[in-house]
Scaffold this active site. Structure first.
Site, PDB file in Angstrom:
ATOM      1  N   TYR A   1      -6.353  15.712  -9.929  1.00 47.15           N
ATOM      2  CA  TYR A   1      -5.667  14.600 -10.591  1.00 47.15           C
ATOM      3  C   TYR A   1      -4.573  15.143 -11.502  1.00 47.15           C
ATOM      4  O   TYR A   1      -3.432  14.660 -11.482  1.00 47.15           O
ATOM      5  CB  TYR A   1      -6.677  13.783 -11.391  1.00 47.15           C
ATOM      6  CG  TYR A   1      -6.071  12.661 -12.196  1.00 47.15           C
ATOM      7  CD1 TYR A   1      -5.499  11.558 -11.563  1.00 47.15           C
ATOM      8  CD2 TYR A   1      -6.073  12.701 -13.586  1.00 47.15           C
ATOM      9  CE1 TYR A   1      -4.947  10.520 -12.296  1.00 47.15           C
ATOM     10  CE2 TYR A   1      -5.522  11.658 -14.326  1.00 47.15           C
ATOM     11  CZ  TYR A   1      -4.963  10.572 -13.682  1.00 47.15           C
ATOM     12  OH  TYR A   1      -4.409   9.546 -14.416  1.00 47.15           O
TER      13      TYR A   1
ATOM     14  N   ASN B   1       2.804   2.272 -10.702  1.00 48.99           N
ATOM     15  CA  ASN B   1       1.534   2.357 -11.414  1.00 48.99           C
ATOM     16  C   ASN B   1       0.362   2.749 -10.520  1.00 48.99           C
ATOM     17  O   ASN B   1      -0.608   3.336 -10.991  1.00 48.99           O
ATOM     18  CB  ASN B   1       1.237   1.005 -12.079  1.00 48.99           C
ATOM     19  CG  ASN B   1      -0.199   0.894 -12.521  1.00 48.99           C
ATOM     20  OD1 ASN B   1      -0.617   1.497 -13.515  1.00 48.99           O
ATOM     21  ND2 ASN B   1      -1.004   0.132 -11.765  1.00 48.99           N
TER      22      ASN B   1
ATOM     23  N   ASP C   1       0.879  -1.168   0.000  1.00 46.56           N
ATOM     24  CA  ASP C   1       0.000   0.000   0.000  1.00 46.56           C
ATOM     25  C   ASP C   1       0.914   1.214   0.000  1.00 46.56           C
ATOM     26  O   ASP C   1       1.687   1.407   0.949  1.00 46.56           O
ATOM     27  CB  ASP C   1      -0.897  -0.016   1.236  1.00 46.56           C
ATOM     28  CG  ASP C   1      -1.869   1.159   1.301  1.00 46.56           C
ATOM     29  OD1 ASP C   1      -1.674   2.146   0.574  1.00 46.56           O
ATOM     30  OD2 ASP C   1      -2.817   1.101   2.110  1.00 46.56           O
TER      31      ASP C   1
ATOM     32  N   LYS D   1      -0.409  14.617 -11.420  1.00 45.29           N
ATOM     33  CA  LYS D   1       0.352  14.048 -12.531  1.00 45.29           C
ATOM     34  C   LYS D   1       1.352  15.054 -13.106  1.00 45.29           C
ATOM     35  O   LYS D   1       2.440  14.668 -13.550  1.00 45.29           O
ATOM     36  CB  LYS D   1      -0.602  13.548 -13.620  1.00 45.29           C
ATOM     37  CG  LYS D   1      -1.424  12.334 -13.191  1.00 45.29           C
ATOM     38  CD  LYS D   1      -0.559  11.138 -12.831  1.00 45.29           C
ATOM     39  CE  LYS D   1      -1.387   9.885 -12.594  1.00 45.29           C
ATOM     40  NZ  LYS D   1      -0.563   8.700 -12.266  1.00 45.29           N
TER      41      LYS D   1
ATOM     42  N   SER E   1       2.258   7.991 -15.711  1.00 45.77           N
ATOM     43  CA  SER E   1       1.662   9.313 -15.589  1.00 45.77           C
ATOM     44  C   SER E   1       0.303   9.294 -16.287  1.00 45.77           C
ATOM     45  O   SER E   1      -0.491   8.369 -16.109  1.00 45.77           O
ATOM     46  CB  SER E   1       2.601  10.363 -16.194  1.00 45.77           C
ATOM     47  OG  SER E   1       2.070  11.657 -16.103  1.00 45.77           O
TER      48      SER E   1
END
Length: 279
Positions: free
Chosen positions: A146, A81, A54, A150, A132
């Site tokens: 978000y 990922n 985690d 990124k 990404s």
């Protein structure tokens, strides 16, 4: 001896597809996820270790890396990922959810990377592939948080690539766009539905949803398996190339961002993605 890859976020989507892709090509795979009991299909494969990691739990990171080295002897590639996306208007999003967006998409990547670097430095080799998004190249309405996470990941990865090249470690960034075979959209919809509603934004939200519907209707989505191919290529091509655009649907937006002037880019994006609001 087969090489070994450790991949985070393998319960579904890109991570699961990448784990199968590497295993199909004879790699040892450390497929990590928050709930390893859900990884039965991967666990049944030879050369695949399914274990808990985690990214918000530093102790689980250390344990997973140690377990991988004990099982396979060394790790050659790390694929960062694991991630999720908040969808909605910034002002409606609770601070705790904002903190978690960065904890998973950015700080989690940093923590896993930091934990594996001593192992890579000891061998003077290793490849780090950070997954990404097109939203890390260009910004769209309703995904400010978000996209911010990124954009930060992109900057971190580029700067880190200069540092780690000095000790034989290569950094790669894979940028996917819209993908059909992932639960990302479902999770984003849940996030949007749980936000505190501010009625002033209702016209904007309706317009933004229409924009996204139009974008979805006009593109040919890739699959998670196709993105996994790009992840594998980035990990194994032996070059110092940093960025890989993984799906064709975002190529026009990436070109507009990277190959035109700021004024031309903003005009292009406002015409394409800015919601049409009632007069």
């Amino acid at each position: 001896m087969p090489k070994t890859v450790l991949i985070t976020g393998c319960s579904s989507g890109f991570g699961e597809a990448a784990a199968h892709h590497f295993a199909d090509r004879g790699w040892n795979v450390v497929a990590t996820m928050r709930r390893p009991e859900t990884g039965g299909a991967l666990a049944a494969r030879d050369g695949v270790l399914v274990t808990r990691l985690d990214v918000e739990d530093p102790s689980s990171i250390e344990i997973a890396i140690a377990e991988a080295i004990e099982r396979f002897g060394r790790i050659d590639v790390l694929v960062n990922n694991a991630g999720f996306g908040l969808f909605g208007v910034f002002e409606q999003t609770p601070p705790a959810r904002i903190a978690q967006q960065f904890a998973v998409n950015l700080f989690g990547v940093m923590d896993v990377t930091r934990a594996i670097l001593p192992h890579f430095r000891a061998h003077r080799s290793g490849v780090i592939v950070n997954v990404s998004s097109g939203a890390g190249v260009f910004a769209l309405p309703m995904i400010s948080l978000y996209s911010a996470s990124k954009f930060a990941l992109e900057g971190f990865s580029e700067s880190l690539s200069y540092e780690l090249a000095s000790v034989g470690i290569t950094v790669k960034v894979v940028e996917p766009g819209g993908v059909t075979s992932t639960k990302f959209g479902e999770r984003s919809a849940v996030e949007a539905g749980s936000a505190e509603r501010i009625a002033d934004y209702d016209p904007f939200i309706a317009g933004a949803e229409a924009v996204f519907a139009g974008l979805r209707a006009g593109r040919a989505n890739a699959t998670s398996a196709e993105v996994a191919e790009v992840i594998f290529a980035a990990a194994t091509d032996g070059t110092d190339r940093l960025r890989y655009v993984a799906t064709k649907d975002i190529e026009p937006l990436v070109r507009a961002r990277r190959e035109t002037s700021e004024d031309a880019y903003m005009a292009f994006m406002r015409a394409r993605v800015a919601p049409k609001l009632p007069a």
